[in-house]
Every structure is written in C-alpha cells, then in structure tokens.
Design a protein around this motif. Structure first.
Motif, PDB file in Angstrom:
ATOM      1  N   TYR A 288       0.827  -1.202   0.000  1.00 13.46           N
ATOM      2  CA  TYR A 288       0.000   0.000   0.000  1.00 13.46           C
ATOM      3  C   TYR A 288       0.866   1.259   0.000  1.00 13.46           C
ATOM      4  O   TYR A 288       0.579   2.216  -0.736  1.00 13.46           O
ATOM      5  N   ARG A 289       1.913   1.250   0.812  1.00 15.12           N
ATOM      6  CA  ARG A 289       2.788   2.442   0.859  1.00 15.12           C
ATOM      7  C   ARG A 289       3.454   2.701  -0.480  1.00 15.12           C
ATOM      8  O   ARG A 289       3.758   3.852  -0.829  1.00 15.12           O
ATOM      9  N   SER A 290       3.694   1.636  -1.261  1.00 18.57           N
ATOM     10  CA  SER A 290       4.394   1.796  -2.537  1.00 18.57           C
ATOM     11  C   SER A 290       3.494   2.365  -3.635  1.00 18.57           C
ATOM     12  O   SER A 290       3.990   2.752  -4.694  1.00 18.57           O
ATOM     13  N   LEU A 291       2.191   2.404  -3.414  1.00 19.67           N
ATOM     14  CA  LEU A 291       1.279   2.957  -4.417  1.00 19.67           C
ATOM     15  C   LEU A 291       1.490   4.458  -4.545  1.00 19.67           C
ATOM     16  O   LEU A 291       1.755   5.150  -3.567  1.00 19.67           O
ATOM     17  N   TYR A 298      -6.561   2.803   2.756  1.00 19.80           N
ATOM     18  CA  TYR A 298      -6.061   1.473   3.113  1.00 19.80           C
ATOM     19  C   TYR A 298      -7.223   0.493   3.258  1.00 19.80           C
ATOM     20  O   TYR A 298      -7.108  -0.671   2.877  1.00 19.80           O
ATOM     21  N   ARG A 299      -8.328   0.965   3.797  1.00 22.06           N
ATOM     22  CA  ARG A 299      -9.474   0.084   3.965  1.00 22.06           C
ATOM     23  C   ARG A 299      -9.977  -0.420   2.609  1.00 22.06           C
ATOM     24  O   ARG A 299     -10.237  -1.609   2.426  1.00 22.06           O
ATOM     25  N   HIS A 371       3.123   7.668   8.616  1.00 18.37           N
ATOM     26  CA  HIS A 371       4.379   6.944   8.428  1.00 18.37           C
ATOM     27  C   HIS A 371       4.220   5.429   8.483  1.00 18.37           C
ATOM     28  O   HIS A 371       4.967   4.706   7.821  1.00 18.37           O
ATOM     29  N   GLY A 372       3.233   4.937   9.271  1.00 19.50           N
ATOM     30  CA  GLY A 372       3.041   3.497   9.362  1.00 19.50           C
ATOM     31  C   GLY A 372       2.294   2.927   8.175  1.00 19.50           C
ATOM     32  O   GLY A 372       2.662   1.883   7.638  1.00 19.50           O
ATOM     33  N   LEU A 373       1.235   3.626   7.733  1.00 23.29           N
ATOM     34  CA  LEU A 373       0.434   3.162   6.601  1.00 23.29           C
ATOM     35  C   LEU A 373       0.710   3.941   5.317  1.00 23.29           C
ATOM     36  O   LEU A 373       0.678   3.388   4.234  1.00 23.29           O
ATOM     37  N   HIS A 377      -5.009  10.161   2.675  1.00 22.00           N
ATOM     38  CA  HIS A 377      -6.413  10.541   2.556  1.00 22.00           C
ATOM     39  C   HIS A 377      -7.155  10.292   3.869  1.00 22.00           C
ATOM     40  O   HIS A 377      -7.921  11.146   4.336  1.00 22.00           O
ATOM     41  N   THR A 378      -6.917   9.129   4.468  1.00 19.01           N
ATOM     42  CA  THR A 378      -7.564   8.826   5.743  1.00 19.01           C
ATOM     43  C   THR A 378      -7.054   9.749   6.841  1.00 19.01           C
ATOM     44  O   THR A 378      -7.800  10.108   7.764  1.00 19.01           O
ATOM     45  N   ALA A 379      -5.791  10.149   6.754  1.00 17.25           N
ATOM     46  CA  ALA A 379      -5.242  11.075   7.748  1.00 17.25           C
ATOM     47  C   ALA A 379      -5.988  12.411   7.708  1.00 17.25           C
ATOM     48  O   ALA A 379      -6.292  13.005   8.752  1.00 17.25           O
ATOM     49  N   VAL A 380      -6.305  12.880   6.501  1.00 19.71           N
ATOM     50  CA  VAL A 380      -7.071  14.127   6.376  1.00 19.71           C
ATOM     51  C   VAL A 380      -8.475  13.931   6.942  1.00 19.71           C
ATOM     52  O   VAL A 380      -8.994  14.791   7.675  1.00 19.71           O
ATOM     53  N   ASN A 381      -9.107  12.789   6.607  1.00 24.09           N
ATOM     54  CA  ASN A 381     -10.439  12.504   7.153  1.00 24.09           C
ATOM     55  C   ASN A 381     -10.408  12.418   8.677  1.00 24.09           C
ATOM     56  O   ASN A 381     -11.374  12.793   9.349  1.00 24.09           O
TER      57      ASN A 381
END
Length: 512
Positions: A288-291, A298-299, A371-373, A377-381
C-alpha cells in the motif's frame, strides 16, 4: 379380481412374495375348488424373483396390487387388516426390486421412482414391515418419506442425519441434505427438535445452522440470549456467526462487545502461531505504501485485495466495529483491547490507530497513519472527523458528531508536522503543499511560516499564501465594514436619543 379371490392366495403362488402374506387367526378363506390348483402350482413354482422380472411378471403383479389398494375402506372385504397389510408389503417389495434394476433408477423422475415415492407418501398399512424392508434395501431417503407420511418428525430428522453423516443410501434422493434439514426445522413447531437438530446442523455448517434460529418465518421463536446460550453449549463455532447476524444484521449493539472478543480471539490466535500471517500483513502495508497517489484508502485496498481466509474476514469486521460503525452510543473497553493486541502492535497498525484515536492520542494516531500506513487521505479525514468513522463503510452507518473547528485546527496542526516529516522528499513536498492549499483556512499563516524550512521555494506554498492573504484582506475589509456600520448605528442611536429628550422637554426635580 372379479372372482373375489383373496389376493393373499395369489401372492402365495409367487415365491419371493409368499413371505409377505399375513394370515389372521382364522386363516385365509378360499374356494374349495381352488385348493388343489393352488397346491399343485406352489409345488411347481420354483422360479426366482429375477426370472419373474425378466418376463414382465412384476408389472402384472404391480397392476394387480394397485387395483386391490383402490378397494381400501370397502366394508365388504373380509380380513381387511391382514389383506391390505399384505398388499402394501408386496407392492412395496415389487417397487423396490423394480427401482433397483431400473436403468434410469438414479433419476428422481423415473416412473418407478415416482411410483415408489407415491406409495410411501400415501401411507402403507404394513408400517413396521415397510421400515424393516427399507432398512434391508438401504433406502434411507424413502424411509424418511415413510416417516413423513406419519408426521414422525424426529424419525425423519434422524434418518436424514444418518444419510448426511455418511451412511449408505441406495438410490439417493437427498441431494442437499443440510439445507433440507434447515427448511424442515423452520416449518415444525417442536422446540426440542429444533434445539437438538438445529445445534447439530450448526456444528456441521455454522452459517446454515444459524439460519434455523434467525429465520423470521420459523414456527419456533427464540430470544437472542437463548440462542447464544444454546450455541455456546452445543455449537461453539456457530456463536460468532449468530453474533454477526445480531450486530450487523439486526444492529443489536448489546452483543457487539462479545463479537469483538471473538474476532480478537480469531486474529490473535493466527498471528501468534503463524509467521506467514504476520508476513501477509507486513506485505499489505508495504504494497500500500508503494502505491502512487491518487490511491484508495487502506481500507478500500485491503477489501479489494481480500484474502479468502477466515481470520482476514474477521479482521475486517473487527476494524469496522471498533472504527465506529454502530455510532457513538456503542462503546467498548479500549484498554482491554489494547492490552490484548500489545504484542502485535507492529502487525495491527489500523487497529492501533483507531484505539489511539479513542483515547485521544491523536498525535500518535496521525503519526501511524502518515508513516506506518502512508494513508494520507484517511489522515485528512481523521482531522475532519476527529478520528471517528475512518475504518468502516460510510453507507448506512450511524452518524457521529464532528469535532468543532477549533479541534479540527489542532488536528490539522499535528498532521502538518507529520507531513513535514515524511521520509520521501517528493511525497513530503506534494502532500504538504496539497494540505496547505486545500485546508489553509484551518492554519495560521505565522505558524505555518515558522514550520516550513527556509530552503523551500515560495512556489511550493504559493497557493496557501495567496489564499491566506485573500482571507486576511477579506477579514480586514469585513472589519472595516463592520466598524463603519457600528459607527452609523451609533449615530442613529444618538439622534434618536436627542429626539426623545426634546419630546419630553425639560424636567424639574426637587432636591432636598
């Protein structure tokens, strides 16, 4: 038939059917002139049943016995009980032999099979003999139909159980046995049988067995606590399936904590014993991080790339539950869950994020998201929603109260700090610039300028600066207009006061 000869006399002439003849206490009445004929023929008749079948005699006997069955209920027939017990037993034996040798006998629609089913469904007078005969011929499904003709529900279910558990059933007939048991249990009104065979089915097939207790059209009604207690005692593997029905199907949050516990047991047991499972999780984070942006959350990523394993399904459901899918009214023991997943914090990153958010540890949660995931986008949400409702479907979910703008501004401040710490320089610049440009109204210009490195180009934050200056100009203009309006309002009030005073005229007061 027209001569009124007792059918038992005719059947006594056929070697294999002779044993089915039942005599009463008075024997069998027969014309005296027929006695020597019958005795002579019985001495000559030594053909086997197989030889008779090849000559078409079975069809003749079957038609003859069928004609006699139509006389049931006629009061003029002597020894009626013994006669029709014999007729039914002989006809059943003939049909079993024919069906066993019928080339199309494996088909449910073969004529002989239809006749056999019709006979047992209509009920036979030789019930006990029919049971033994069907057992001897290994025709268990036909036996179950015989029991159904007498409404013997327990015997029907016991016979189906024997078939499903592997006992040989010659001829088949019970194609989807487990589903047949489920349908039958829904339609009977015997609590004991539903309890016994419903839990048996739930042990074999939890998803199907649970439907016995959840079907709204079932004639036996169950309270949730009763079903939970029964399943825990007799079909423990089905408890989770039933709890999922209550929590996700019926939206009954009363049992959500129990379901969370089951999910944790499933996931942690696998992670504790399988290095492969831990590698699967690590690979999912790395992939996921490489995308490259734009990328799904992530969900969405883990659902679209779901692995068909029970523990993976349980983990997605766990994220949905603890992520707030059932609204603010549902609470769970955060500390207990944290203590259980503590040995697997590196493996269960989204779970740690949700639990940190529940405890108000927003800095830690945003750090893991960034940094972990790498789920920006989810961080902004997270900042917009205050950490709630980030790892479960939004469609049909219970709405949670959004944080105040002041709280959102604090969270966006934490997020800016984390974005500025992204290891990849390109990602760091893109994410920070986009964040400031889209959500600049939540930031103070002075605070942002103090955080941004001096070697950054002004162009990187030009969108933020332009929008900030516009906002400042807008705020200044609003303040000027407000001040001017307040001055005009003050003049109007003063003029109105003077007019009122003039209208009242001078007032004289006596001062002692």
């Amino acid at each position: 038939m027209e001569g009124g000869v007792d059918p038992r006399v005719i059947l006594s002439l056929i070697p294999i059917l002779r044993d089915e003849v039942i005599e009463g206490s008075k024997g069998i009445w027969i014309h005296s002139g027929l006695i020597p004929v019958v005795e002579r023929y019985r001495m000559m008749a030594s053909k086997s049943f197989e030889e008779l079948a090849t000559q078409g005699t079975l069809n003749f006997i079957k038609r003859y016995l069928g004609a006699w069955r139509q006389r049931k209920g006629f009061g003029s027939i002597a020894d009626e009980v013994e006669v029709f017990q014999t007729v039914d037993a002989a006809l059943l034996l003939v049909l079993l032999e024919q069906d066993g040798k019928d080339p199309s006998g494996t088909s449910k629609t073969s004529p002989t099979r239809i006749e056999l089913y019709s006979l047992v469904d209509s009920g036979v007078d030789c019930f006990d003999r029919a049971i033994k005969m069907l057992e001897d011929y290994k025709r268990l499904f036909v036996l179950s139909r015989l029991y159904q003709s007498r409404r013997m529900a327990r015997k029907v279910l016991e016979t189906w159980k024997r078939i499903i558990e592997g006992e040989h059933d010659d001829g088949g007939g019970l194609a989807d046995g487990e589903n047949e048991v489920r349908r039958y249990l829904v339609n009977i009104k015997d609590t004991g049988l539903v309890d016994e065979f419903g839990t048996w089915l739930a042990r074999r097939n939890p998803a199907l067995g649970v439907q016995v207790f959840t079907n709204d059209s079932s004639r036996v009604k169950w309270e949730p606590h009763q079903v939970v207690m029964i399943l825990r005692r007799r079909a423990p593997d089905a408890v989770k399936v039933y709890l999922e029905h209550l929590v996700f199907g019926k939206k009954n949050v009363q049992y959500a904590n129990d379901l969370i516990s089951y999910y944790l047991d499933s996931v942690l047991t696998v992670l504790g014993s399988s290095e492969e499972a831990r590698d699967i999780l690590a690979t999912s984070y790395e992939s996921y991080r490489s995308l490259r942006p734009p990328k799904p959350t992530y969900r969405q990523f883990v659902i679209e790339n779901a692995i068909p394993l029970p523990w993976w399904h349980d983990r997605l459901r766990l994220l949905e539950l603890i992520g707030g899918s059932h609204g603010s009214d549902f609470s769970y023991d955060v500390g207990s869950i944290l203590s259980r997943i503590e040995p697997f914090e590196q493996d269960l990153v989204p779970e740690s994020i949700i639990l940190d958010g529940r405890q108000g540890r927003h800095k830690q949660a945003l750090r893991l998201l960034t940094h972990g995931l790498g789920d920006y986008h989810t961080a902004v949400n997270y900042c917009l929603l205050g950490g709630a409702s980030i790892f479960h479907p939004t469609t049909g979910s219970a709405a949670l109260a959004a944080p105040s703008q002041e709280e959102q501004a604090t969270l966006f401040g934490y997020l800016l700090t984390e974005f500025l710490g992204i290891e990849n320089v390109s990602d760091r610049l893109e994410r920070t610039s986009e964040l400031l440009e889209r959500f600049g109204s939540w930031y103070d210009m002075r605070d942002v300028l103090e955080l941004i490195p001096e070697n950054w180009s002004v162009e990187l934050v030009s969108g933020f600066l332009v929008s900030s200056f516009r906002r400042l100009v807008h705020e200044r203009n609003e303040a000027t207009i407000t001040k001017a309006l307040s001055g005009a309002e003050n003049l109007q009030t003063a003029a109105a006061f003077v007019e009122k005073c003039s209208a009242f005229g001078p007032q004289i007061e006596n001062v002692p």
